[in-house]
Design a protein around this motif. Structure first.
Motif, PDB file in Angstrom:
ATOM      1  N   SER A  15       0.801  -1.225   0.000  1.00  0.00           N
ATOM      2  CA  SER A  15       0.000   0.000   0.000  1.00  0.00           C
ATOM      3  C   SER A  15       0.831   1.271   0.000  1.00  0.00           C
ATOM      4  O   SER A  15       0.423   2.287  -0.568  1.00  0.00           O
ATOM      5  CB  SER A  15      -0.943   0.009   1.205  1.00  0.00           C
ATOM      6  OG  SER A  15      -1.874  -1.039   1.102  1.00  0.00           O
ATOM      7  N   MET A  61     -10.548   1.234  -7.315  1.00  0.00           N
ATOM      8  CA  MET A  61     -11.155   1.868  -6.150  1.00  0.00           C
ATOM      9  C   MET A  61     -10.176   1.912  -4.979  1.00  0.00           C
ATOM     10  O   MET A  61     -10.153   2.881  -4.211  1.00  0.00           O
ATOM     11  CB  MET A  61     -12.430   1.121  -5.752  1.00  0.00           C
ATOM     12  CG  MET A  61     -13.592   1.319  -6.717  1.00  0.00           C
ATOM     13  SD  MET A  61     -14.060   3.084  -6.892  1.00  0.00           S
ATOM     14  CE  MET A  61     -13.225   3.535  -8.427  1.00  0.00           C
ATOM     15  N   ARG A  62      -9.365   0.887  -4.838  1.00  0.00           N
ATOM     16  CA  ARG A  62      -8.346   0.886  -3.785  1.00  0.00           C
ATOM     17  C   ARG A  62      -7.346   2.019  -4.018  1.00  0.00           C
ATOM     18  O   ARG A  62      -6.946   2.706  -3.077  1.00  0.00           O
ATOM     19  CB  ARG A  62      -7.641  -0.465  -3.751  1.00  0.00           C
ATOM     20  CG  ARG A  62      -6.630  -0.636  -2.643  1.00  0.00           C
ATOM     21  CD  ARG A  62      -6.259  -2.089  -2.469  1.00  0.00           C
ATOM     22  NE  ARG A  62      -5.209  -2.280  -1.492  1.00  0.00           N
ATOM     23  CZ  ARG A  62      -4.839  -3.447  -0.997  1.00  0.00           C
ATOM     24  NH1 ARG A  62      -5.452  -4.560  -1.401  1.00  0.00           N
ATOM     25  NH2 ARG A  62      -3.872  -3.540  -0.102  1.00  0.00           N
ATOM     26  N   ASN A  65      -8.902   5.417  -3.255  1.00  0.00           N
ATOM     27  CA  ASN A  65      -8.967   5.657  -1.812  1.00  0.00           C
ATOM     28  C   ASN A  65      -7.623   6.085  -1.232  1.00  0.00           C
ATOM     29  O   ASN A  65      -7.563   6.616  -0.118  1.00  0.00           O
ATOM     30  CB  ASN A  65      -9.461   4.406  -1.086  1.00  0.00           C
ATOM     31  CG  ASN A  65     -10.927   4.126  -1.339  1.00  0.00           C
ATOM     32  OD1 ASN A  65     -11.695   5.025  -1.670  1.00  0.00           O
ATOM     33  ND2 ASN A  65     -11.331   2.870  -1.197  1.00  0.00           N
ATOM     34  N   LYS A  67      -5.533   8.198  -2.958  1.00  0.00           N
ATOM     35  CA  LYS A  67      -5.072   9.386  -3.682  1.00  0.00           C
ATOM     36  C   LYS A  67      -4.533  10.476  -2.763  1.00  0.00           C
ATOM     37  O   LYS A  67      -3.572  11.165  -3.116  1.00  0.00           O
ATOM     38  CB  LYS A  67      -6.199   9.953  -4.561  1.00  0.00           C
ATOM     39  CG  LYS A  67      -6.397   9.200  -5.865  1.00  0.00           C
ATOM     40  CD  LYS A  67      -7.436   9.860  -6.751  1.00  0.00           C
ATOM     41  CE  LYS A  67      -6.932  11.151  -7.366  1.00  0.00           C
ATOM     42  NZ  LYS A  67      -7.879  11.698  -8.365  1.00  0.00           N
ATOM     43  N   SER A  68      -5.103  10.620  -1.600  1.00  0.00           N
ATOM     44  CA  SER A  68      -4.636  11.672  -0.697  1.00  0.00           C
ATOM     45  C   SER A  68      -3.215  11.398  -0.202  1.00  0.00           C
ATOM     46  O   SER A  68      -2.490  12.330   0.163  1.00  0.00           O
ATOM     47  CB  SER A  68      -5.579  11.805   0.502  1.00  0.00           C
ATOM     48  OG  SER A  68      -5.629  10.590   1.241  1.00  0.00           O
ATOM     49  N   GLU A 100      -9.023   8.558 -13.432  1.00  0.00           N
ATOM     50  CA  GLU A 100      -9.079   9.022 -12.044  1.00  0.00           C
ATOM     51  C   GLU A 100      -7.917   9.949 -11.692  1.00  0.00           C
ATOM     52  O   GLU A 100      -7.750  10.349 -10.536  1.00  0.00           O
ATOM     53  CB  GLU A 100      -9.074   7.813 -11.090  1.00  0.00           C
ATOM     54  CG  GLU A 100     -10.243   6.856 -11.263  1.00  0.00           C
ATOM     55  CD  GLU A 100     -11.574   7.462 -10.841  1.00  0.00           C
ATOM     56  OE1 GLU A 100     -11.562   8.505 -10.153  1.00  0.00           O
ATOM     57  OE2 GLU A 100     -12.620   6.895 -11.192  1.00  0.00           O
TER      58      GLU A 100
END
Length: 249
Positions: A15, A61-62, A65, A67-68, A100
């Motif tokens: 991650s 989608m992961r 989530n 992106k920040s 995205e």
């Protein structure tokens, strides 16, 4: 390897990667590779029948989530294994990531350059990290177990012609790839490339040996030692003559 256009065969996901491209990255290690590099530290990614299917939309989608955390420079890196074995599916994945606004990166050995790979690279891949195994055919075969190092250089030529960014990666193995003449050869070969932003030296380590043993495989570099600090510094000094930036990972 059984995949569909809407799934990717994944070995694992990291991650918050900081060594697989610019910024903080979601790193997806895809399953399967046609090479069996002597120093591979993820040999469990080689088997094309391993891993698990993940839908592309779930991976998108992961990433969304995260992106920040990516900030200005981060994004998604696909590594492996060899990610371009799934280039057809990656086209769909990278299309969605670009929709995205997420930076895309491929970490590859450059063995594949078919029309799916070309479309992926030319349209949807912001960065390529290309692993240079060895500058000479006999060394390439010894490291990878495969013939024809020229496939990697043809891949590099294609990326250069596209005008899009590329990083090189090079594993520094004492007595095998750290010879000054090989480093000068690599520098001379790539010195006129405009797309190469940096070269990353990856000092040889033995952290993956236990994985080979767990698979019941014979590790080929049992006698290889790790680099001394002086050897790493010498390599950096040579490569700095040819490349804009030399980084030691």
């Amino acid at each position: 390897m059984k995949t569909t256009e809407n799934t990717l065969r994944v070995h694992s996901i990291e991650s918050f990667g900081t060594h697989d491209g610019p910024g903080i990255r979601m790193v997806i290690f895809l399953q399967g590779c046609k090479l069996k590099c002597a120093y591979c530290h993820n040999p469990d990614t080689i088997d094309t029948h391993g891993g698990q299917d993940h839908t592309i939309e779930s991976l998108v989608m992961r990433a969304v989530n995260m992106k920040s955390y990516f900030g200005e420079f981060g994004g998604v890196t696909v590594s492996g294994g060899e990610p371009l074995l799934q280039s057809k599916e990656l086209i769909h994945f990278f299309q969605r990531l670009k929709e995205e606004g997420i930076h895309t990166n491929v970490d590859t050995n450059g063995r594949l350059l078919n029309h799916f790979v070309e479309e992926l690279l030319d349209k949807y891949t912001d960065l390529v990290m290309l692993d240079i195994k060895h500058m000479r055919e006999e060394g390439y075969q010894m490291i990878t177990g495969m013939k024809n190092k020229e496939t990697t250089f043809n891949f590099a030529k294609h990326r250069e012609a596209s005008g899009k960014p590329m990083w090189l990666r090079y594993v520094l193995i004492p007595g095998i790839t750290n010879k000054p003449e090989l480093l000068h050869e690599m520098g001379t070969y790539f010195k006129d490339y405009k797309t190469i932003e940096k070269i990353e030296i990856q000092p040889y380590h033995t952290l993956g040996v236990h994985k080979w043993e767990n698979l019941g495989w014979d590790y080929q570099l049992k006698d290889a030692r790790e680099n001394t600090e002086a050897e790493i510094n010498d390599a950096v000094e040579i490569l700095e003559q040819y490349f804009k930036e030399v980084k030691v990972n």
